[in-house]
Enzyme design. Structure first.
Site, short mmCIF file in Angstrom:
data_model
loop_
_atom_site.label_atom_id
_atom_site.label_comp_id
_atom_site.label_asym_id
_atom_site.label_seq_id
_atom_site.Cartn_x
_atom_site.Cartn_y
_atom_site.Cartn_z
N GLU A 1 0.82 -1.22 0.00
CA GLU A 1 0.00 0.00 0.00
C GLU A 1 0.85 1.26 0.00
O GLU A 1 0.56 2.22 -0.72
CB GLU A 1 -0.92 0.03 1.24
N ASP B 1 -0.87 -5.09 2.99
CA ASP B 1 -1.31 -3.89 3.70
C ASP B 1 -0.65 -3.97 5.08
O ASP B 1 -1.04 -4.78 5.91
CB ASP B 1 -2.83 -3.82 3.83
N ASP C 1 -3.86 -2.34 8.19
CA ASP C 1 -5.20 -1.98 7.73
C ASP C 1 -5.92 -1.45 8.97
O ASP C 1 -6.00 -2.14 10.00
CB ASP C 1 -5.95 -3.18 7.14
N ASP D 1 -6.40 -4.11 0.67
CA ASP D 1 -7.36 -4.12 1.78
C ASP D 1 -8.16 -5.43 1.81
O ASP D 1 -8.61 -5.86 2.87
CB ASP D 1 -8.41 -2.99 1.65
C1 IPD Z 1 -8.88 1.56 5.34
C2 IPD Z 1 -9.70 0.69 6.24
C3 IPD Z 1 -11.09 1.26 6.46
C4 IPD Z 1 -11.79 1.53 5.16
C5 IPD Z 1 -10.93 2.40 4.26
C6 IPD Z 1 -9.58 1.71 4.04
P1 IPD Z 1 -6.26 1.74 5.67
O1 IPD Z 1 -7.61 1.04 5.12
O2 IPD Z 1 -9.79 -0.62 5.71
O3 IPD Z 1 -11.92 0.39 7.18
O4 IPD Z 1 -13.03 2.13 5.40
O5 IPD Z 1 -11.60 2.57 3.06
O6 IPD Z 1 -8.81 2.44 3.14
O7 IPD Z 1 -6.14 3.06 4.98
O8 IPD Z 1 -6.40 1.87 7.13
O9 IPD Z 1 -5.21 0.77 5.27
CA CA Z 2 -3.07 0.47 5.38
#
Ligand code: IPD
Ligand code: CA
Length: 257
Positions: free
Chosen positions: A59, A77, A80, A208
């Site tokens: 990511e 990731d 997350d 994700d």
């Molecule tokens: C996020 C988380 C979150 C979701 C966001 C994601 P990140 O990932 O999974 O629950 O609502 O759309 O981007 O940025 O924490 O790796």
């Molecule tokens: Ca992340």
């Protein structure tokens, strides 16, 4: 081997959960910390040693991204739930999804704060801390617990904003209850273990969801796009993951059929 690496990466999250995190903004509401970068580097190095022929896509620093359509690839990731991590909310996970011959092959998601290690390998079932897990058996929409998340461009894109608000209204009127916990990877794992019946979200990235999709499917659940077609990690905007029994009913609800 994958398990050992992902758990070691999780230790970095746990050891630093309450420390200063050196937060930067990737977007108006999209955060990154020095630990996202550190964990991604750690995972990249370790995974490259075991899977030298795989393309690795992370990511944060997007290693090897020129090859996103390679048949053998790994999505990382490092954290997350970065916003949760920054605010010390215990829904955070290290996430690794492995694609072999263009198909989901292996996935590992570890929440080091709750010590929950979710794992699946194609055809072998899904596991939480070595114990097999299954989706819920609920078949009534009005008894279903639903979870979602919101994309980082929600303020900029009017269609995205309206779709999310309208869908939340439908869910609030037709299901048991609603959650937003802040980690799509964990949301998928909780569908797999039978805690939620339904997870949906717009605008997620392959890192994700790659591991979580396999975990849901191996636990007996179903994952598609909003039209009920196989979810394409790169092309599809909306993901819907359910216990399978409620899939069609939920698609009808969000599509107003
Ligand atoms: C996020 C988380 C979150 C979701 C966001 C994601 P990140 O990932 O999974 O629950 O609502 O759309 O981007 O940025 O924490 O790796
Ligand atoms: Ca992340």
């Amino acid at each position: 081997m994958l398990k050992k690496i992902v758990i070691e990466a999780g230790k970095i999250i746990k050891d630093n959960f309450y420390s200063a995190k050196d937060v930067k903004f990737k977007g108006e509401i999209d955060l990154v910390t020095k630990f996202d970068i550190e964990i991604e580097k750690f995972l990249y190095k370790k995974l490259k040693d075991i899977y030298p022929e795989f393309v690795i896509i992370g990511e944060e620093e997007s290693y090897d991204t020129q090859l996103t359509n390679a048949p053998n690839r790994i999505y990382i990731d490092p954290i997350d739930g970065t916003t949760n991590f920054v605010h010390s909310i215990p829904f955070v996970a290290v996430c690794v999804g492995i694609i072999k011959d263009n198909k989901l092959f292996e996935g590992a998601i570890y929440n080091p704060i709750l010590d929950e290690f979710f794992y699946a390998k194609k055809g072998e079932g899904a596991f939480l801390n070595e114990k097999k897990i299954y989706v819920s058996k609920e078949n009534k929409l009005e008894r279903s617990l639903v979870v979602t998340g919101f994309p980082y461009n929600i303020r900029q894109d009017e269609f995205t904003f309206n779709w999310n608000i309208e869908t939340v209204k439908k869910v609030l009127k037709n299901t048991l209850a609603f959650r937003r916990l802040g980690s799509a990877a964990i949301d998928l794992c909780y569908v797999a273990r039978g805690s939620y019946e339904i997870f949906y979200e717009m605008g997620l990235k392959p890192w994700d969801v790659a591991a979580g999709i396999l975990i849901v499917e191996e636990a007996g659940g179903k994952v598609t796009n909003e039209k009920g077609k196989e979810f394409d990690l790169h092309e599809d905007k909306i993901i819907v993951a359910t216990n399978s029994k409620l899939h069609d009913k939920f698609l009808k609800l969000i599509n107003n059929i």
